[in-house]
Design an enzyme around this catalytic site. Structure first.
Site, PDB file in Angstrom:
ATOM      1  CG  LEU A 129      63.541 -42.376   6.403  1.00 48.99           C
ATOM      2  CD1 LEU A 129      64.914 -41.771   6.163  1.00 48.99           C
ATOM      3  CD2 LEU A 129      62.495 -41.632   5.594  1.00 48.99           C
ATOM      4  CB  CYS A 130      61.925 -49.239   6.718  1.00 54.47           C
ATOM      5  SG  CYS A 130      61.168 -49.059   8.342  1.00 54.47           S
ATOM      6  N   GLY A 131      59.265 -47.738   4.630  1.00 54.07           N
ATOM      7  CA  GLY A 131      57.928 -48.038   4.144  1.00 54.07           C
ATOM      8  C   GLY A 131      56.966 -48.339   5.288  1.00 54.07           C
TER       9      GLY A 131
END
Length: 364
Positions: A129-131
């Site tokens: 969930l950090c690109g």
């Protein structure tokens, strides 16, 4: 009797059109009912469920954004506060190492050997969930591995971070020396454990060069994956393989660090510039080789700790940006679904009114 019979027949013929109209009206209503009531009700329930799901997701992404924003501030401060010490230490070591180049001094961590094998440290994050934070770094690692294969140089991986560990475990064809799990807050103890493994690999001559691949923190909206030559410590660069070809990466961070006007700068077109002499205030009572031996483990530890801190700050900044975008997208999706829900609800009410009017007209 004849009149009565004719009257009855006329009544029956009179009611036939009405009966036909009344029997034709329900099919029209019947065809309208399935397209309005059941399906529209199902659509309304589905839209309500989706709106509720988007609202819950928006709350989660908003909370994760706030948590990442709070953590990235602390991580950013750690990076900014640690950079002056790390850069000054590198500058001192460069000056001392350059002075020792003319002397016959044996310092293991500065010994340049013909490169037959490279240890590539890959620093990734522990969570998603950090690109594209982890994907960009792993793609760069794959690119560097391909370069080493093309040069005919053997390699091994030191994986740091759960995402990188999972990635390399799924690829058994890539040799991995050790796996390290990251932490929420990098410490000197964690960096020391990694430094001990790197030190033993290099001193035992299992590897001839150690490179570190991590994400350098630039700002909250920008982070760059970089390659940093950790060992050997050489201000001249140009570490070559058995065929005399340079095996340094084109964007190598260490061999682009030079001194200019007394400060460390990055020069892509220059490997080294003139290094200013030591300040006359600095005096060393011990032998420079002894000082270098004492400082090199500190250098190794500080560089690894700095890479872990910068990687964590970059990961948190990427997560904050990704969660901010996800929150904005959820808000836009919620608005779109609300408009569709209101339209479907209005169409349902309009359809029910039309059914009532049609039924009233049929009864007249």
């Amino acid at each position: 009797m004849a009149c009565s019979l004719s009257f009855s027949s006329s009544v029956s013929t009179f009611h036939l059109p009405t009966t036909t109209q009344s029997t034709q009206a329900p099919p029209n209503n019947a065809t309208t009912l399935p397209t309005t009531n059941p399906i529209q009700c199902a659509n309304l329930r589905e839209l309500r469920d989706r709106i509720g799901s988007v609202k819950n997701t928006q709350k989660i992404t908003e909370a994760m954004k706030l948590v990442a924003a709070a953590k990235v501030r602390r991580a950013q401060e750690a990076v900014v506060n640690g950079r002056p010490f790390s850069e000054t230490l590198v500058e001192v070591l460069y000056n001392m190492n350059e002075q020792l180049q003319t002397e016959d001094v044996d310092v293991p961590l500065t010994k340049i050997r013909t490169v037959k094998k490279v240890a590539l440290m890959v620093v990734t994050g522990d969570r998603g969930l950090c690109g594209g934070f982890n994907n960009m770094l792993l793609k760069k690692a794959e690119s560097r591995i391909a370069e080493l294969k093309k040069l005919g140089v053997d390699y091994t991986i030191i994986s740091i971070g759960k995402k990188g560990n999972t990635y390399f475990i799924r690829r058994p064809e890539i040799p991995v020396d050790r796996y390290f799990d990251g932490t929420n807050l990098p410490t000197a103890k964690e960096a020391q454990a990694i430094a001990d493994d790197v030190f033993s690999l290099f001193v035992s001559e299992e590897v001839d060069k150690v490179e570190m691949l991590y994400t350098k923190f630039v700002s909250l909206v920008k982070s760059d994956p970089v390659i940093h030559t950790l060992l050997p410590l050489s201000p001249k660069g140009e570490i070559c393989d058995i065929n005399g070809k340079c095996v340094d990466a084109a964007e190598d961070e260490l061999f682009r660090l030079t001194t200019k006007e007394g400060k460390l700068t990055v020069e892509r077109d220059m490997i080294k510039t003139e290094t200013p002499a030591f300040s006359p205030i600095l005096e060393f009572e011990q032998d420079p080789a002894q000082i270098l031996d004492a400082l090199l483990p500190l250098y190794l530890n500080s560089q690894i700790l700095r890479a872990l801190q910068e990687s964590l700050a970059s990961e948190l900044a990427a997560r904050m940006t990704a969660m901010s975008n996800a929150t904005d997208n959820a808000n836009e999706l919620k608005k779109t679904l609300s408009i569709n829900y209101n339209r479907a609800r209005q169409a349902k009410i309009t359809g029910e009114i039309l059914e009532i009017v049609a039924g009233a007209n049929a009864c007249v």
